[in-house]
Design a protein around this motif. Structure first.
Motif, short mmCIF file in Angstrom:
data_model
loop_
_atom_site.label_atom_id
_atom_site.label_comp_id
_atom_site.label_asym_id
_atom_site.label_seq_id
_atom_site.Cartn_x
_atom_site.Cartn_y
_atom_site.Cartn_z
N ALA A 14 0.83 -1.21 0.00
CA ALA A 14 0.00 0.00 0.00
C ALA A 14 0.86 1.26 0.00
O ALA A 14 0.56 2.23 -0.69
N ILE A 15 1.95 1.23 0.78
CA ILE A 15 2.88 2.36 0.80
C ILE A 15 3.51 2.54 -0.58
O ILE A 15 3.66 3.66 -1.06
N GLY A 16 3.87 1.43 -1.21
CA GLY A 16 4.44 1.48 -2.55
C GLY A 16 3.49 2.08 -3.57
O GLY A 16 3.88 2.93 -4.37
N VAL A 17 2.23 1.66 -3.53
CA VAL A 17 1.21 2.19 -4.45
C VAL A 17 1.00 3.68 -4.21
O VAL A 17 0.92 4.47 -5.15
N ALA A 18 0.94 4.07 -2.93
CA ALA A 18 0.74 5.48 -2.59
C ALA A 18 1.91 6.33 -3.06
O ALA A 18 1.72 7.44 -3.57
N TRP A 19 3.13 5.80 -2.90
CA TRP A 19 4.32 6.54 -3.31
C TRP A 19 4.36 6.72 -4.83
O TRP A 19 4.66 7.80 -5.31
N PHE A 20 4.04 5.65 -5.56
CA PHE A 20 4.02 5.76 -7.03
C PHE A 20 2.92 6.71 -7.49
O PHE A 20 3.11 7.45 -8.46
N THR A 21 1.78 6.70 -6.82
CA THR A 21 0.69 7.61 -7.16
C THR A 21 1.12 9.06 -6.93
O THR A 21 0.88 9.93 -7.78
#
Length: 52
Positions: A38-45
């Motif tokens: 989830a942190i990875g997805v948020a960072w890429f977003t």
């Protein structure tokens, strides 16, 4: 195998059967992996939204 007589590891048993891996342990690691993803997805977003 120096002492086959008195060793605990005579035959391999599943960690689940030995009670070393519980449902709580599995749930905790799954939750941890989910948070990292989830942190990875948020960072890429965030990176995509703030690109120049």
């Amino acid at each position: 195998m120096a002492d086959p007589e008195g060793s605990d590891e005579a035959e391999y048993t599943d960690p689940f059967e030995r009670g070393e891996v519980t449902a709580g342990t599995v749930a905790l690691w799954m939750f941890l992996a989910l948070m990292i993803m989830a942190i990875g997805v948020a960072w890429f977003t965030w990176a995509y939204a703030n690109r120049r």
